[in-house]
Design a protein around this motif. Sequence first.
Motif, PDB file in Angstrom:
ATOM      1  N   UNK A  31       0.824  -1.214   0.000  1.00  0.00           N
ATOM      2  CA  UNK A  31       0.000   0.000   0.000  1.00  0.00           C
ATOM      3  C   UNK A  31       0.858   1.265   0.000  1.00  0.00           C
ATOM      4  N   UNK A  32       1.932   1.236   0.779  1.00  0.00           N
ATOM      5  CA  UNK A  32       2.772   2.426   0.925  1.00  0.00           C
ATOM      6  C   UNK A  32       3.943   2.438  -0.060  1.00  0.00           C
ATOM      7  N   UNK A  33       4.115   1.331  -0.795  1.00  0.00           N
ATOM      8  CA  UNK A  33       5.221   1.175  -1.736  1.00  0.00           C
ATOM      9  C   UNK A  33       6.569   1.319  -1.022  1.00  0.00           C
ATOM     10  N   UNK A  34       6.670   0.623   0.133  1.00  0.00           N
ATOM     11  CA  UNK A  34       7.894   0.579   0.929  1.00  0.00           C
ATOM     12  C   UNK A  34       8.429  -0.843   0.906  1.00  0.00           C
ATOM     13  N   UNK A  35       9.696  -1.005   1.263  1.00  0.00           N
ATOM     14  CA  UNK A  35      10.264  -2.346   1.334  1.00  0.00           C
ATOM     15  C   UNK A  35       9.706  -3.080   2.551  1.00  0.00           C
ATOM     16  N   UNK A  36       9.637  -4.398   2.430  1.00  0.00           N
ATOM     17  CA  UNK A  36       9.152  -5.217   3.553  1.00  0.00           C
ATOM     18  C   UNK A  36      10.042  -5.030   4.775  1.00  0.00           C
ATOM     19  N   UNK A  37      11.334  -4.858   4.549  1.00  0.00           N
ATOM     20  CA  UNK A  37      12.273  -4.698   5.669  1.00  0.00           C
ATOM     21  C   UNK A  37      12.004  -3.423   6.459  1.00  0.00           C
ATOM     22  N   UNK A  38      11.804  -2.312   5.760  1.00  0.00           N
ATOM     23  CA  UNK A  38      11.549  -1.054   6.485  1.00  0.00           C
ATOM     24  C   UNK A  38      10.196  -1.091   7.183  1.00  0.00           C
ATOM     25  N   UNK A  39       9.210  -1.730   6.558  1.00  0.00           N
ATOM     26  CA  UNK A  39       7.900  -1.869   7.196  1.00  0.00           C
ATOM     27  C   UNK A  39       8.020  -2.723   8.455  1.00  0.00           C
ATOM     28  N   UNK A  40       8.775  -3.793   8.359  1.00  0.00           N
ATOM     29  CA  UNK A  40       8.956  -4.679   9.506  1.00  0.00           C
ATOM     30  C   UNK A  40       9.543  -3.930  10.704  1.00  0.00           C
ATOM     31  N   UNK A  41      10.561  -3.138  10.461  1.00  0.00           N
ATOM     32  CA  UNK A  41      11.195  -2.360  11.531  1.00  0.00           C
ATOM     33  C   UNK A  41      10.174  -1.414  12.165  1.00  0.00           C
ATOM     34  N   UNK A  42       9.436  -0.708  11.340  1.00  0.00           N
ATOM     35  CA  UNK A  42       8.495   0.286  11.851  1.00  0.00           C
ATOM     36  C   UNK A  42       7.327  -0.357  12.587  1.00  0.00           C
ATOM     37  N   UNK A  43       6.766  -1.430  12.047  1.00  0.00           N
ATOM     38  CA  UNK A  43       5.618  -2.038  12.740  1.00  0.00           C
ATOM     39  C   UNK A  43       6.043  -2.629  14.080  1.00  0.00           C
ATOM     40  N   UNK A  44       7.251  -3.141  14.164  1.00  0.00           N
ATOM     41  CA  UNK A  44       7.710  -3.654  15.459  1.00  0.00           C
ATOM     42  C   UNK A  44       7.930  -2.505  16.460  1.00  0.00           C
ATOM     43  N   UNK A  45       8.397  -1.368  15.974  1.00  0.00           N
ATOM     44  CA  UNK A  45       8.523  -0.188  16.841  1.00  0.00           C
ATOM     45  C   UNK A  45       7.146   0.287  17.304  1.00  0.00           C
ATOM     46  N   UNK A  46       6.166   0.273  16.401  1.00  0.00           N
ATOM     47  CA  UNK A  46       4.797   0.660  16.779  1.00  0.00           C
ATOM     48  C   UNK A  46       4.219  -0.322  17.795  1.00  0.00           C
ATOM     49  N   UNK A  47       4.563  -1.584  17.634  1.00  0.00           N
ATOM     50  CA  UNK A  47       4.101  -2.581  18.609  1.00  0.00           C
ATOM     51  C   UNK A  47       4.762  -2.339  19.966  1.00  0.00           C
TER      52      UNK A  47
END
Length: 127
Positions: A31-47
């Motif tokens: 959806x955001x056209x971001x890499x899976x790696x950067x999304x993974x880092x951010x969602x874990x920080x949000x968690x």
Amino acid sequence: MEIRESAEMYLETILVLSKRGEVRSIDIAREMDFSRASVSVTVHALEDENYIKIDEKGRITLLPKGIAIASEIYDRHVVLSGFLISIGVEEELANRDACKMEHAISHKTFEALKSYIEKNKGKKKAK
């Protein structure tokens, strides 16, 4: 309740995607056209900050403070893009500009704009 613009964008995206069904990191990346790696880092920080929960199957849900921020940002987007479209801005451009504005506008200015729009809703149609 102040967080960075990028976190707001993620939370808003999770809210929008959740209206369509289950949300996983890959859905956010697409959806955001971001890499899976950067999304993974951010969602874990949000968690870690208790904005979201990631279950054992990788499904992401918003927690109460995540819902509050996502809902506020989404409301800003809807109001701002709707206003821009109403004054003649092409829809795609209005949506892009609203994405930028929704994070920068102060709460006080947004509420004043929203109030102005509500007060003047029927006036344009009546002319």
